[in-house]
Enzyme design. Structure first.
Site, short mmCIF file in Angstrom:
data_model
loop_
_atom_site.label_atom_id
_atom_site.label_comp_id
_atom_site.label_asym_id
_atom_site.label_seq_id
_atom_site.Cartn_x
_atom_site.Cartn_y
_atom_site.Cartn_z
N GLY A 210 0.82 -1.19 0.00
CA GLY A 210 0.00 0.00 0.00
C GLY A 210 0.86 1.25 0.00
N GLU A 456 -1.88 -9.66 6.09
CA GLU A 456 -1.48 -9.78 7.49
C GLU A 456 -1.44 -11.25 7.92
OE1 GLU A 456 -0.39 -7.26 9.48
OE2 GLU A 456 -0.55 -6.04 7.68
#
Length: 703
Positions: A210, A456
């Site tokens: 990101g 994650e």
């Protein structure tokens, strides 16, 4: 069927047109005294669901209500990215995103409140939530938790103000969940006192990052630290990547990941490094440092423990995904259940009035168990968040505390993220064509939350970590046991297999319950019984797997790996069962905090629906392992059906208690418009019937 479309306000006892319940062989769940139907105190239950950090959540919801903070559907990728980056600036002005940072820099050092507030942004736009998480929860948190005071003073002010947008450069094209095997290197040059970063091959490019495609001017880069020709494992480095014009600095290149299946407000991209030099002091050196002469030191001598400690400081990403996924499920159910309580279809129980969708048993079966699981996930997340805050505030920060936190994170994040996708998909289908319209948010939410299950940490990999911890705890239990203790355990296990496997337990249950489903239900609805069944499944599975893996210590590396691989699926199932048990226990504990007897009764039914649902889902295991008789297995399904009818009148109250009003739900079918349409249609036909102007139906002419 029960028509509750015109719902009684929560301030008065709930009522329906069903009349007294018909006699049944099932034991009716306990209700408040004097025959008064239980009611849900929506406002008080809403306060309970807000949890310890209610103020932070409510403040964040106010931000999420602002139109300029919300997702605007139909934007191009470039426009969506620009909008979300502008929203980050508004978050800086609001100041909420600084909660976790040091007070000396204008923060609040409120770790739990920071996560609680951050999670709520998913209601505005999941892209906003995740992009802010990249900036302050990953990039900024890495500097905070892996760096030392000099890094805090030098870099955090720019990160907090968004003057320095950043990327979190851990994942590589060739290595995602296996962070220990990333290939990017940071080699120390003692002559210049610099680290030299290199990406040796294409698979080592940093990927899916990101902010990397457009906005980031710096990154925290994870690389293998090499000093004196010794690889000291993965460490983190602060690396500038773009100049003031937005161009890559020398030796740095990258690509835009382009359009994705969701979250297109985030500019995900790739980075690679060729001979990029950074000062020795830009190693984030809390857990490992290199002196000017190249000597490596660390307060943690074990390389493996050092690696997991460094990654453990970044567990907050999994905490926030667990919470935001649960919020996504809440939004989906608020839309689907509200709509189902208003939308009418088919005249099943009347010659004139169509039935409300939520009065159909199948519709209840589709949505109410998902509602029960969402409540379980919500209560479990509150426990999880408190544990996180205890560790990061220092209130409970031992090695064991951190290991427990990591295990909880690895257990709950998979369950809640998978559940969110299942819920949003079922909610979409339950709303028919209306659910497929973008204006009703369900498809958009599911697209955006799809990636939750793999970033994650891939869910299956995380559950494998949980299983390994369970196996480790199991082995420690017998590490110092003498031969007599081990022999007694083996005999106990063998006796248990004989008792359960021979059918003796099943026969005993059947005789005890003979002729009475109600008797079977009485036993099953006891919290102690549910806890026993759920706990027994975890313990038995782990014990069985441990027994199968016992020969591994005497095998060569390849054979041992093959043996472990043969049990991988069972390991993941055992870990999933452990996570489900955590959720059930959190739900059960939360019942003690229910605001009143009526709300507690409804929540108890909802907890039982969750518990019975878990048993039903794994019914094959309970039958095959002799834990339940066929009679009691049938009682599980019978009582689920009974619970659905008890919970149904309270379904809208239960989603209203989530606290997401029209400004946050933003779905036309949940705005009351459907109720207005249905009322208009009913009034139209009622008026024509009264006036005698309705055409006579063909069937009536044949009578």
């Amino acid at each position: 069927m029960v028509d509750t479309a015109e719902r009684v306000p929560s301030a008065t006892p709930a009522s329906t047109s069903a009349g007294p319940a018909a006699p049944s062989t099932l034991t009716e769940p306990t209700v408040p005294p004097a025959g008064v139907a239980p009611r849900v105190d929506v406002e008080a239950l809403g306060r309970q669901l807000l949890g310890h950090w209610a103020e932070a959540r409510l403040a964040s919801r106010e931000v999420a209500k602002r139109p300029e903070m919300q997702k605007q559907e139909g934007l191009s990728v470039a426009d969506h990215r620009a909008r979300v980056f502008g929203q980050l600036k508004l978050l800086v002005e609001n100041g909420q995103v600084h909660r976790a940072f040091p007070k000396s820099l204008g923060g609040l050092e409120d770790h739990g409140g920071n996560i609680a507030a951050f999670e709520e942004l998913v209601a505005a736009d999941p892209s906003l939530q995740i992009k802010s998480g990249v900036q302050w929860g990953l990039f900024g948190a890495a500097v905070l938790h892996l760096g030392t005071e000099r890094h805090h003073q030098k870099y955090l002010p720019g990160i907090m103000s968004l003057e320095v947008p950043g990327a979190f450069a851990m994942t590589e094209t060739g290595h995602g969940s296996d962070v220990a095997s990333i290939a990017t290197t940071a080699t120390y040059d003692a002559e210049t006192q610099e680290f030299v970063l290199d990406t040796p091959f294409r698979g080592a490019w940093k990927d899916y990052l990101g902010n990397a495609a457009v906005d980031a001017t710096a990154a925290v880069v994870f690389a293998q630290l090499i000093a004196g020709n010794v690889n000291h494992g993965v460490h983190a480095f602060y690396v500038p990547i773009r100049d003031e014009n937005g161009d890559f600095l020398p030796g740095i290149g990258g690509e835009d990941d382009g359009q994705k299946g969701g979250l297109n407000g985030i500019d995900n991209g790739r980075l690679h490094f060729t001979g990029v030099r950074i000062p020795r002091t830009d190693l984030l050196n809390r857990y490992g440092d290199v002196a000017e002469d190249g000597t490596y030191t660390s307060p943690i001598q074990s390389p493996g423990r050092r690696f997991f400690t460094m990654l453990g400081t970044l567990v907050q990403g999994r905490v926030s995904l667990d919470g935001s996924a649960t919020i996504g499920a809440k939004l989906g159910l608020a839309i689907a259940i509200t709509y189902a309580d208003q939308r009418r279809q088919f005249t099943a129980g009347s010659d004139t009035d169509e039935e409300v969708l939520l009065d159909y048993q199948r519709h209840q079966r589709r949505l109410l168990p998902l509602l029960a699981t969402t409540y379980a996930a919500s209560f479990a997340h509150e426990v999880f968040l408190r544990k996180f805050d205890d560790v990061f505030s220092g209130a409970a920060d031992t090695d064991t505390d951190r290991q427990d936190l990591e295990t909880i994170a690895a257990a709950l994040k998979p369950l809640s993220t998978w559940h969110a996708l299942d819920t949003l998909q079922e909610a979409r289908e339950a709303c028919g064509g209306a659910g497929f319209l973008t204006e009703n948010r369900l498809t958009s939410l599911r697209q955006d939350l799809d990636i939750w299950v793999t970033f994650e940490g891939d869910n299956n990999v995380l559950l494998q970590l949980v299983a390994k911890r369970l196996l480790t705890d199991f082995s420690r239990k017998f590490a110092k046991a003498d031969a007599g203790a081990l022999a007694r355990y083996v005999v106990t296990q063998a006796a248990g297999r004989a008792y359960h496997g021979s059918g003796l337990r099943s026969v005993a249950q059947t005789v005890r319950d003979f002729g009475s489903t109600a008797r079977a239900v009485n036993w099953l609805q006891e919290p102690a019984t549910q806890r026993e069944l759920l706990t027994d499944r975890v313990e038995t599975m782990i014990a069985q797997i441990a027994g199968r893996l016992r020969p591994a210590s005497k095998l060569g590396r390849k054979a041992a790996a093959e043996l472990f691989n043969s049990q991988q699926n069972e390991l993941i199932e055992a870990a999933r069962a452990h996570g489900e048990l955590l959720q059930w226990e959190a739900f059960t504990d939360a019942l003690e905090d229910a605001p009143d007897a009526g709300t507690k009764q409804v929540l108890t039914w909802l907890r039982d629906l969750f518990g019975f649902g878990l048993i039903e889902k794994h019914l094959e295991w309970y039958l095959m392992n002799g834990r339940l008789s066929p009679q009691r297995a049938q009682a599980v399904r019978a009582y689920i059906d009974r619970l659905l009818t008890r919970i149904r009148p309270h379904a809208v109250d239960l989603v209203d208690a989530f606290g997401y009003g029209p400004e946050l739900v933003r779905a036309k079918i949940a705005s009351g418009a459907e109720a207005e349409r249905q009322a208009e249609a009913r009034a139209y036909y009622a008026e024509r019937r009264a006036a005698g102007t309705l055409p006579e139906h063909e069937k009536s002419k044949k009578r």
